[in-house]
Design a protein around this motif. Structure first.
Motif, PDB file in Angstrom:
ATOM      1  N   GLN A 119       0.858  -1.180   0.000  1.00  0.00           N
ATOM      2  CA  GLN A 119       0.000   0.000   0.000  1.00  0.00           C
ATOM      3  C   GLN A 119       0.892   1.227   0.000  1.00  0.00           C
ATOM      4  OE1 GLN A 119      -3.044   0.707  -1.137  1.00  0.00           O
ATOM      5  NE2 GLN A 119      -3.331  -1.347  -0.341  1.00  0.00           N
ATOM      6  N   ASP A 120       0.831   2.026  -1.056  1.00  0.00           N
ATOM      7  CA  ASP A 120       1.716   3.190  -1.179  1.00  0.00           C
ATOM      8  C   ASP A 120       3.156   2.800  -0.873  1.00  0.00           C
ATOM      9  OD1 ASP A 120      -0.722   4.441  -1.424  1.00  0.00           O
ATOM     10  OD2 ASP A 120      -0.766   5.032   0.699  1.00  0.00           O
ATOM     11  N   LYS A 121       3.586   1.731  -1.460  1.00  0.00           N
ATOM     12  CA  LYS A 121       4.957   1.211  -1.289  1.00  0.00           C
ATOM     13  C   LYS A 121       5.257   0.770   0.148  1.00  0.00           C
ATOM     14  CE  LYS A 121       7.093   3.512  -5.208  1.00  0.00           C
ATOM     15  NZ  LYS A 121       6.728   4.917  -5.397  1.00  0.00           N
ATOM     16  N   VAL A 122       4.244   0.750   0.986  1.00  0.00           N
ATOM     17  CA  VAL A 122       4.443   0.265   2.352  1.00  0.00           C
ATOM     18  C   VAL A 122       3.962  -1.182   2.408  1.00  0.00           C
ATOM     19  CG1 VAL A 122       3.784   0.564   4.775  1.00  0.00           C
ATOM     20  CG2 VAL A 122       4.046   2.558   3.291  1.00  0.00           C
ATOM     21  N   GLU A 123       4.743  -2.030   3.048  1.00  0.00           N
ATOM     22  CA  GLU A 123       4.316  -3.427   3.170  1.00  0.00           C
ATOM     23  C   GLU A 123       3.472  -3.591   4.434  1.00  0.00           C
ATOM     24  OE1 GLU A 123       7.878  -5.766   3.207  1.00  0.00           O
ATOM     25  OE2 GLU A 123       7.825  -5.952   1.019  1.00  0.00           O
ATOM     26  N   ILE A 124       2.254  -4.058   4.246  1.00  0.00           N
ATOM     27  CA  ILE A 124       1.407  -4.302   5.418  1.00  0.00           C
ATOM     28  C   ILE A 124       1.349  -5.806   5.645  1.00  0.00           C
ATOM     29  CG2 ILE A 124      -0.847  -3.883   6.466  1.00  0.00           C
ATOM     30  CD1 ILE A 124      -1.422  -1.910   4.245  1.00  0.00           C
ATOM     31  N   PHE A 125       1.736  -6.220   6.823  1.00  0.00           N
ATOM     32  CA  PHE A 125       1.624  -7.641   7.157  1.00  0.00           C
ATOM     33  C   PHE A 125       0.342  -7.843   7.947  1.00  0.00           C
ATOM     34  CE2 PHE A 125       6.031  -7.518   6.037  1.00  0.00           C
ATOM     35  CZ  PHE A 125       6.220  -8.741   5.408  1.00  0.00           C
ATOM     36  N   LEU A 126      -0.468  -8.764   7.493  1.00  0.00           N
ATOM     37  CA  LEU A 126      -1.742  -9.003   8.171  1.00  0.00           C
ATOM     38  C   LEU A 126      -1.810 -10.434   8.702  1.00  0.00           C
ATOM     39  CD1 LEU A 126      -4.194  -7.301   5.664  1.00  0.00           C
ATOM     40  CD2 LEU A 126      -3.478  -6.442   7.892  1.00  0.00           C
TER      41      LEU A 126
END
Ligand code: C2E
Ligand code: CA
Ligand code: CA
Length: 602
Positions: free
Chosen positions: A274-281
């Motif tokens: 997301q917007d070059k941010v990695e979100i770990f879920l």
């Protein structure tokens, strides 16, 4: 054949003014000349057309398969083919196509019965003016029917599909799963199926941090990944906002269900960008098995959601199976809860003890297991009332009673001449999270003058994983009291094995689900072997629980397991029965050592 149109959309035709799409007409006629004449006459009267002629049932079938038609105009009777046969073929192909008879020498009786069968109209051959009017009328009707059908389909889609993920929604999911269950019942097949629900942990944070659109993109991506990891026969759905469902036909066992839950969870291995941010879920999952039940799809979904709520309550990033004891009806729960409040004072609680033996089958210790002798319900299983005690906080007085009673009994055995005996006590997640546990353990040991290492506390893998910081602190403090710590139900949790290194644990109890299949399932053997090897590398002891046969014991000894517990070595029994067993074993040992001393003297 006069004309071979490509695949085209339908219905194309007729509008007033401007260039209109041609009408696609399938003509059943034996004569090529008559066919050419018809095309010419229609064009002359302003009906742009693309026509194809067929003259046999086979040709008609192929033509219907190949493309969409707007209309069929049929000769009344061909040598080996009549309009009834044509109608039959069109119906069987499921086409909604107006059929007109255009023929000379019409037999009126036949024509009427043809209309009865579904022919739209008949026109005397050569009366092209009337034919055009009839064609235009039929096409208008066809367009109207199409419009209604499209609107229906759109409504149907809205009612059954989630527009964001394009997956079926809760409605359709229940209908599909329900259909499958009914089908099993109808064919007297057992309902082997597993329903998994998945709730994204802390999803609101994604929305809060990245915005609503980003949240939606993540949900779409989850739906896409789900579709990628499961086979075509698996039914998927978006149940509501961040909850998804999957139904696996054919998966009917706990093991299978667990494998599916773990498999689905792999969609969270890779981050969401997301917007070059990695979100770990991560996700909380609930698993419900259809097997053996008679409930509806809705019941099954509710069960999975109940289990999922517990997984979430347990800290997320895990799955739980539905346990029918969770959902005792609220009235029953309330009365059980009221009774439980008095259970300690009314002395309805009792401890039974299950032997833990070494490789030679000698008793080394016992696990204290709680029983509730309910005045009306008889013996109530701890599986049924411990969760209730946890939720209501009653676990605090109950847990205190258990620890005190187990230590008192241990003192009795010590005094009878068995100073080596170890007593294990189960500690629930809630108890483990309360600092007061330290005080209670300290007092119980102190009151009966016991060394800490006589007492083992069994803590499940999932309780340990709830909050690693708190766990580490609590374990350090318990170790200071000298207490032995054992990980209960090992292998069923949902955590990485690395934490075993981090925490000061002494014993690993391999869960009974792996022991059950150890003689028939290579995977269970592999898991048990890996657990034992890992434990040994960290100098931890292993105890196998749920050993029910000699074959299982032999297999476990082969894997160098240290301790054993299970019906094969003894069912949970009251303290007196354990005392008896201790005394018998002592006598046997004494006899054996006398015998061996005599052999030595001789
Ligand atoms: P657990 O700690 O895993 O205890 C082992 C359970 O497996 C016991 O059920 C025992 O009777 C059963 N078991 C033992 N050997 C065999 C075998 O060979 N085959 C099979 N199929 N089962 C075997 P029980 O006594 O019904 O206890 C159920 C659970 O309730 C325990 O599971 C434990 O988690 C909880 N529990 C029991 N007593 C206490 C307690 O005093 N405090 C707390 N917090 N929880 C307790
Ligand atoms: Ca236990
Ligand atoms: Ca256990």
């Amino acid at each position: 054949m006069a004309f071979a149109p490509e695949k085209w959309g339908s219905p194309g035709p007729v509008s007033s003014g401007g260039e209109t799409a041609p009408v696609h007409i399938l003509v059943i006629d034996a004569s090529e000349e008559d066919f050419d004449l018809l095309r010419g006459e229609l064009s002359m009267r302003g009906i742009r057309n693309q026509c194809e002629r067929v003259s046999s049932p086979e040709e008609l079938s192929t033509a219907l398969e190949r493309c969409e038609w707007d209309l069929v105009i049929s000769e009344h009777r061909l040598p080996a083919f009549d309009v009834f046969k044509a109608l039959d073929i069109i119906k069987r192909k499921g086409r909604d196509l107006p059929v007109l008879i255009h023929s000379s020498n019409i037999d009126w009786n036949l024509a009427v019965s043809a209309m009865y069968e579904g022919v739209a109209d008949f026109v005397e051959r050569g009366n092209y003016d009337r034919l055009v009017l009839v064609i235009e009328r039929e096409l208008r009707g066809l367009r109207a029917r199409m419009a209604v059908r499209e609107a229906d389909a759109r409504l149907d889609h809205l009612a059954n599909f989630d527009h964001l993920s394009t997956l079926p929604n809760r409605n359709l999911f229940c209908a599909k799963v329900g259909g499958w269950l009914e089908d099993c019942d109808r064919r007297s097949k057992s309902r082997k199926g597993t329903l998994v629900t998945l709730d994204v942990d802390r999803f609101l944070r994604v929305n809060a941090s990245f915005g609503y659109d980003a949240g939606n993109r993540v949900l779409k991506e989850i739906a896409r990944r789900l579709g990628d990891v499961v086979d075509a026969e698996v039914m998927l759905a978006r149940i509501n906002s961040d909850v998804f469902g999957a139904f696996f036909p054919g998966i009917g066992t706990q093991e299978g269900g667990a494998v599916m839950a773990r498999w689905i969870n792999t969609i969270f291995d890779a981050p969401f960008l997301q917007d070059k941010v990695e979100i770990f879920l991560t996700a909380s999952m609930g698993v419900a098995l259809a097997d053996g039940g008679t409930g509806t799809a809705f019941d099954l979904l509710t069960q999975a959601e109940t289990a999922m709520a517990l997984a979430k309550k347990g800290g997320g990033n895990q799955f739980r199976f539905f346990d029918p004891t969770i959902s005792v009806t609220s009235a029953e729960r309330m009365s059980l809860e009221a009774d439980l409040r008095h259970a300690v004072a009314r002395q309805e609680l009792q401890l039974v003890y299950q032997p833990v033996v070494d490789g030679g089958g000698q008793l080394r210790g016992v696990e204290a297991l709680l029983r509730w002798n309910h005045p009306r319900l008889g013996t109530v299983s701890p599986d049924r009332f411990i969760p209730l005690a946890d939720e209501t906080g009653l676990i605090v007085p109950i847990g205190e009673w258990v620890l005190t009673e187990a230590c008192r009994q241990c003192r009795v055995w010590q005094d009878l001449g068995f100073p080596w005996i170890r007593v294990a006590v189960n500690v629930s997640a809630i108890q483990f999270g309360q600092p007061r546990l330290l005080q209670v353990v300290g007092e119980a040991l102190g009151n009966y003058g016991l060394e800490g290492d006589r007492l083992t506390l069994e803590i499940t893998e999932s309780s340990l994983m709830r909050d690693p910081e708190v766990t580490a602190g609590m374990l350090r403090a318990l170790k200071n009291l000298g207490v032995t710590i054992s990980v209960d139900d090992f292998g069923t949790g949902y955590s990485s094995l690395s934490y075993l290194r981090k925490f000061p644990l002494d014993i690993i109890k391999i869960d009974k689900s792996f022991i059950r299949d150890i003689c028939k399932d290579v995977e269970s053997v592999a898991i048990v072997r890996a657990i034992i090897a890992l434990a040994r590398s960290m100098r931890r002891e292993t105890i196998a629980e749920g050993v029910e046969s000699e074959d299982q014991q032999v297999a476990l000894i082969r894997e160098s397991c240290n301790g054993f517990q299970g019906y094969f070595f003894g069912r949970p029994a009251d303290a007196a029965a354990i005392t008896e067993r201790l005394l018998t074993e002592q006598q046997t040992r004494a006899k054996l050592s006398v015998a061996s001393a005599e052999t030595y003297v001789r």
